[in-house]
Design a protein around this motif. Structure first.
Motif, PDB file in Angstrom:
ATOM      1  N   THR A  16      39.275  18.944  41.424  1.00 12.51           N
ATOM      2  CA  THR A  16      39.351  17.594  41.982  1.00 12.51           C
ATOM      3  C   THR A  16      40.684  17.437  42.703  1.00 12.51           C
ATOM      4  O   THR A  16      41.481  18.350  42.772  1.00 12.51           O
ATOM      5  N   ASP A  17      40.915  16.242  43.192  1.00 11.76           N
ATOM      6  CA  ASP A  17      42.159  15.996  43.906  1.00 11.76           C
ATOM      7  C   ASP A  17      43.373  16.202  43.017  1.00 11.76           C
ATOM      8  O   ASP A  17      44.463  16.525  43.498  1.00 11.76           O
ATOM      9  N   GLU A  29      47.171  17.718  43.629  1.00 12.58           N
ATOM     10  CA  GLU A  29      48.394  16.969  43.370  1.00 12.58           C
ATOM     11  C   GLU A  29      49.375  17.829  42.605  1.00 12.58           C
ATOM     12  O   GLU A  29      50.566  17.899  42.931  1.00 12.58           O
ATOM     13  N   GLY A  54      37.963  19.770  45.876  1.00 16.82           N
ATOM     14  CA  GLY A  54      38.540  18.477  46.228  1.00 16.82           C
ATOM     15  C   GLY A  54      37.504  17.386  46.349  1.00 16.82           C
ATOM     16  O   GLY A  54      36.302  17.629  46.385  1.00 16.82           O
ATOM     17  N   ASP A  55      38.018  16.157  46.390  1.00 19.91           N
ATOM     18  CA  ASP A  55      37.119  15.020  46.504  1.00 19.91           C
ATOM     19  C   ASP A  55      37.319  14.237  47.773  1.00 19.91           C
ATOM     20  O   ASP A  55      36.405  13.572  48.246  1.00 19.91           O
ATOM     21  N   SER A  56      38.539  14.186  48.263  1.00 21.39           N
ATOM     22  CA  SER A  56      38.794  13.252  49.355  1.00 21.39           C
ATOM     23  C   SER A  56      40.011  13.704  50.133  1.00 21.39           C
ATOM     24  O   SER A  56      40.566  14.758  49.889  1.00 21.39           O
ATOM     25  N   LEU A 104      42.906  12.770  49.895  1.00 20.29           N
ATOM     26  CA  LEU A 104      44.115  12.899  49.083  1.00 20.29           C
ATOM     27  C   LEU A 104      44.484  14.350  48.873  1.00 20.29           C
ATOM     28  O   LEU A 104      45.655  14.710  48.818  1.00 20.29           O
ATOM     29  N   MET A 105      43.471  15.170  48.738  1.00 20.82           N
ATOM     30  CA  MET A 105      43.697  16.584  48.473  1.00 20.82           C
ATOM     31  C   MET A 105      44.582  17.190  49.547  1.00 20.82           C
ATOM     32  O   MET A 105      45.607  17.822  49.275  1.00 20.82           O
ATOM     33  N   HIS A 135      48.133  15.696  49.507  1.00 20.04           N
ATOM     34  CA  HIS A 135      49.019  16.268  48.488  1.00 20.04           C
ATOM     35  C   HIS A 135      49.577  17.601  48.940  1.00 20.04           C
ATOM     36  O   HIS A 135      50.756  17.889  48.766  1.00 20.04           O
ATOM     37  N   CYS A 182      35.401  21.595  52.352  1.00 15.20           N
ATOM     38  CA  CYS A 182      36.033  20.590  51.490  1.00 15.20           C
ATOM     39  C   CYS A 182      35.902  19.234  52.145  1.00 15.20           C
ATOM     40  O   CYS A 182      35.953  19.124  53.363  1.00 15.20           O
ATOM     41  N   PHE A 219      37.479  16.595  53.155  1.00 13.82           N
ATOM     42  CA  PHE A 219      38.531  15.700  53.600  1.00 13.82           C
ATOM     43  C   PHE A 219      38.389  15.459  55.085  1.00 13.82           C
ATOM     44  O   PHE A 219      37.704  16.161  55.785  1.00 13.82           O
ATOM     45  N   ASP A 262      32.863  10.077  49.060  1.00 14.91           N
ATOM     46  CA  ASP A 262      34.312  10.042  48.901  1.00 14.91           C
ATOM     47  C   ASP A 262      34.735   9.104  47.815  1.00 14.91           C
ATOM     48  O   ASP A 262      35.722   9.318  47.139  1.00 14.91           O
TER      49      ASP A 262
END
Lengths: 663, 299
Positions: free
Chosen positions: A496-497, A501, A519-521, A523-524, A527, A543, A545, B35
């Protein structure tokens, strides 16, 4: 100690002695350059008291002296630092640099490199992005070696070594190399393509001082084995020959004669077509070999032939690296026992050796530092390795496809755990595994905080920790937290994100990161780009993003060598904005559909972003779109094939030659 | 470029396994909701598994009945009805469906083409001896590993894969390669060769000298009225004149080509003399340029 003696000399005004001490110091302390340079400038200022302080920083240091000093510096990072000091140091450094490394062949023009380093002797180039190894870059994308060879042939004809990785090398390139560089010595092609054995014949026939010819995992159009016979009888300088990626049979007699007349031959890697009797006669002629790649190891041999082969192997007193061993039959493994105690590198990744024989073999290799095997080694094999091979530094375990049918998978995370426990020097791992757990990763990190390169490929995408069904975030967190020197990381499994991080927060020395199905979004990516300070290469596939993270961290991209994203949610719009914001980035969109025909917000298939001082390139195929810097022009598709570029170059060249005659 | 689309969209921005026939907009809409969803691990209920077509997961289904798919993906699958769902236990059916739909995640697992080729070759050679080899074969087909650039599973799948054939010409040092699949007839071939070798004499200029080549028309090349003829070496290693057999047959049998001079006098003669003159002139020019450069460097 050298420093204090120098200071002593200085204080007594013995300038010459001081200088010689300085020079010897440089020869030893190449990597501690910066403090040394500081020291150098101080000591010079003390010894040459007549010189004013402003002149100190090497501005008036006689260029011959400076050149002599700088010629001791080998490492390119240090040389890059030297060239930043001042203009005269830049000039001196560039005139003395012999080994040039260009990590991305499109980051700079060949002409600029040739102009800057006129005394170049060795050129190393990398072309396509790393994911081209896995067929993610379509054919025809680029990475042509021709413009480089052409520029070097024109400007630096004393080039001796060419090392190319992931580039398209044609027969014309090879012929040009043979024809233009009189003292050509070393050709190493790794994962290259586009040439045939005719090109090799040209190199063999023309390069009279050839020392190394290595084709590592290249895709070669094989037109027969007679290229080997083009080596002239006068060629005795061969040190390394690697043709293991070729298919067709070379004439054994030619090879035997070549080996016999090469007393310096240290590395010989045969292709699969060389049979065991051929191997025996070659080994007899070259007992000084340090690296050997055998051919196919599966013929039927009678007792006499077997004993001859055993004797030949026993005669290899200096052998350190062994590879090849295609189709090796279990009964022939004992032949290798005589070389095992001295082996430091063993590549069994093409050898179908199974369990009990593997352990027998590996338990005799106590000095082994590098081991490449297939997953036939199983957990118990790796446990044996952990107990026998205490010097192990690098381990790669490749999948063989053998155990997918069974319910009991023989190679699990336990294998890697035991190796991390037992081998204190382990620093580089590539491990293909079906499933993994967080606890295993935590244990591995705790056992082995000295990892420099950790590449784990859990072969099933989105696979969670199979015991707890949680994502593998905690495991990778332990890895990046503990392994402070981690330079290369590949992650896989369910992530996950949060995992990213942790990576952004802790992996400060990470230079290269590969991510797939994670990853999810956004944010990945955020980070990663905002956290990892030393990040040079980032490659991401599949992924979820999108644009926001990319645009927010656009400035970071100029500090990196390249960024590859495929099957993500980046829209063409974002690519355009990014390209306009960052003038020194090439934003290449690799997509079958022209971007005008789809809505601007729809995701593009692949993006490759890299920093460059050469501007957008001119040799792109139809499916690569580079975003023009001026928004009005939009997208341009400059699909000039490199051979047409050659035509124009030659006409211009001719014109430029004729012009001076008139003036 | 059809193949390109197949392969691209199967590993496209949509999660792998979505059939390429889907509308792009639907997929994007479904995915954008992903998302915001928080990742759960197990999906209760269905043993549905996205046809990831990696085949890798297929081998492990018996052990793991929890889905290997994240909830976000399964929400995608529920929203997009055209996604195929396969029960995990039907291994052979999966692999055949996967293979037939061509759902292959390109480049996964990340093994070099060379290594995959090697595995496949080994499997073939040990076909009758070892159970291992058949596993390797099953592995490579089941996992849909996109293997080689050599065989048909190319990234850009099209009938017009570039067929590069080397062309050398008498008197020219460096040979060239042309893509025969980009041409469709002998006229096209002659035109390309004319463009490559005859129109710009300096194209192969190098330190050994450049050659004056008489202006030749493409048609002259073909019907033999010019000084040059095009010949090719076929599969039986014989040199044949180009133009005798139908184009497709020619494509099937050509290995390399050569442009030969037909004049009986070789070297000396009217054109030979001109060649020598031009070569010497060029050498002189080169020497002068080099001298200038050296002078510049010395100052």
């Amino acid at each position: 100690m050298g420093a204090s003696s120098t200071l002593l000399m200085v204080s007594h005004g013995h300038c010459l002695l001081c200088f010689s001490c300085l020079v010897t110091l440089i020869a030893h302390f190449e990597s501690h350059l910066k403090p040394f340079l500081f020291f150098l400038s101080i000591s010079l200022s003390l010894s040459f008291r007549r010189l004013s302080v402003s002149v100190l920083m090497g501005l008036r240091l006689p260029s011959k002296v400076l050149e002599h000093i700088i010629s001791f510096i080998d490492a390119n990072e240090d040389r890059n630092s030297v060239s930043l000091v001042c203009k005269s140091w830049f000039e001196t450094e560039r005139r003395t640099r012999r080994k040039v490394f260009v990590g991305n062949c499109y980051a700079v023009t060949p002409a600029a490199v040739a102009r800057r380093f006129p005394k170049m002797r060795s050129l190393t180039l990398k072309g396509k992005p790393h994911f081209a190894d896995y067929n993610l870059v379509p054919d025809g994308w680029g990475g042509y070696a021709w413009p480089w060879i052409e520029a070097m042939a024109a400007k630096t004809p004393s080039l001796e070594e060419v090392r190319l990785k992931r580039m398209v090398v044609t027969d014309e390139c090879l012929e040009k190399i043979a024809a233009s560089f009189k003292d050509f010595k070393v050709l190493v092609l790794t994962s290259c393509e586009g040439f045939s054995t005719d090109g090799l014949a040209a190199i063999a026939a023309t390069c009279r001082n050839l020392r190394e010819l290595e084709l590592r995992e290249c895709i070669v159009e094989d037109l027969g084995g007679d290229w080997l016979s083009y080596f002239p009888e006068t060629l005795t300088s061969l040190v390394s020959l690697d043709f293991s990626c070729l298919d067709s049979e070379v004439k054994l007699s030619d090879l035997e004669r070549l080996v016999s007349r090469s007393p310096n031959l240290k590395s010989l890697k045969l292709n699969r077509a060389v049979a065991l009797d051929g191997l025996e006669s070659l080994l007899r002629r070259a007992p000084q070999l340090v690296e050997l790649g055998t051919g196919s190891f599966s013929d039927d041999l009678d007792q006499e032939a077997l004993s001859k082969l055993a004797k030949a192997f026993a005669a290899l007193k200096q052998l350190k690296c062994l590879s090849g061993l295609w189709d090796v039959l279990p009964e022939y493994i004992p032949l290798l026992y005589s070389v095992c105690p001295r082996l430091t590198s063993l590549n069994l990744s093409y050898a179908t050796v199974q369990m009990p024989d593997l352990v027998d073999l590996l338990s005799r290799c106590s000095k082994l530092q590098k081991l490449w095997v297939m997953d036939l080694i199983e957990d118990k094999g790796l446990k044996a390795v952990a107990s026998c091979c205490k010097e192990l530094r690098e381990l790669r375990v490749f999948p063989s496809g053998a155990d997918l049918d069974e319910t009991d998978v023989a190679l699990t995370e336990q294998g890697l755990v035991s190796v991390s426990e037992g081998c204190p020097k382990l620093e580089s791992v590539l491990y293909f595994c079906v499933q993994f757990t967080n606890t295993a990763l935590v244990t591995i990190a705790r056992n082995r905080p000295n990892f420099r390169c950790f590449r784990l490929c859990v072969m099933e995408p989105f696979a969670p920790d199979y015991r707890t069904q949680k994502p593998l975030d905690e495991g990778f967190k332990a890895i990046v937290e503990r392994c402070k020197d981690l330079q290369r990381l590949s992650v896989s499994g369910l992530l996950t994100d949060k995992a990213f991080e942790y990576i952004g927060k802790h992996a400060k020395k990470l230079g290269m990161l590969s991510v797939a199905f994670a990853g999810d979004s956004d944010l990945m990516l955020h980070h990663l780009l905002s956290g990892c300070e030393s990040l040079k290469k980032l490659e991401i596939r599949d992924c979820p993003f999108g644009d926001a993270a990319l645009l927010e961290n656009a400035a970071k991209l100029e500090t990196m060598r390249s960024l590859w994203m495929s099957s993500c949610f980046v829209s063409f719009d974002a690519c355009k904005i990014l390209s306009q914001k960052m003038p020194r980035l090439n934003v290449e969109v690799i997509d079958e559909h022209p971007p005008e025909t789809r809505p601007e917000s729809s995701p593009v298939e692949r993006i490759y972003i890299y920093r460059t001082v050469a501007g957008p390139r001119l040799d792109m195929p139809e499916f690569v779109w580079t975003i023009h810097k001026t928004p009005e022009i939009g997208v341009s598709n400059l699909a000039i094939k490199h051979c047409c570029g050659r035509f124009t170059f030659h006409t211009l060249y001719l014109i430029s030659i004729l012009f001076p005659l008139r003036c | 470029m059809n193949g390109f689309r197949d392969v691209c969209s199967s590993s496209g921005p949509v999660m792998i396994g979505v059939p390429p026939a889907d509308e792009d907009e639907d997929e994007n809409a479904a995915l954008s909701s992903e998302d915001s969803s928080c990742p759960d691990q197990s999906v209760s209920g269905t043993e549905a598994e996205l046809d990831l077509a990696l085949g890798l997961s297929i081998g492990l289904n018996s052990r793991r009945n929890h889905s290997k798919v994240r909830s976000s993906l399964s929400s995608l699958s529920s929203s997009s009805s055209s996604l195929t769902r396969e029960s995990g236990t039907k291994r052979s059916a999966d692999s055949s469906v996967a293979a037939s739909k061509g759902h292959v995640a390109v480049g996964w697992p990340p093994l070099r083409t060379y290594r995959i080729n090697s595995l496949v070759n080994q499997a073939k050679s040990l076909a009758n001896e070892d159970g291992l080899s058949s596993d390797i074969q099953k592995y490579t087909t089941k996992n849909g590993v996109v293997a080689t650039k050599k065989d048909d599973a190319r990234f850009i799948k099209s009938s017009k894969t570039p067929m590069l054939v080397k062309v050398t010409m008498d008197g020219v040092i460096i040979g060239r390669k042309i893509d025969l699949n980009a041409l469709d007839s002998y006229q096209g071939l002659a035109k390309t060769l004319e463009h490559m070798f005859f129109q710009i004499p300096s194209s192969v200029a190098n330190t050994q000298g450049c050659r004056t080549i008489k202006e030749t028309n493409a048609s002259e090349l073909l019907d033999g009225s010019s000084e040059y003829i095009i010949t090719y070496q076929d599969k039986d290693e014989d040199w044949m004149l180009v133009g005798d057999v139908p184009w497709q047959m020619f494509l099937g049998s050509v290995k390399r080509m050569r442009i030969m001079r037909t004049s009986s006098e070789t070297g000396v003669g009217k054109y030979g003399f001109l060649y020598i003159v031009k070569a010497t002139l060029f050498q002189i020019v080169q020497m002068m340029v080099r001298r200038d450069k050296r002078r510049q460097e010395q100052t």
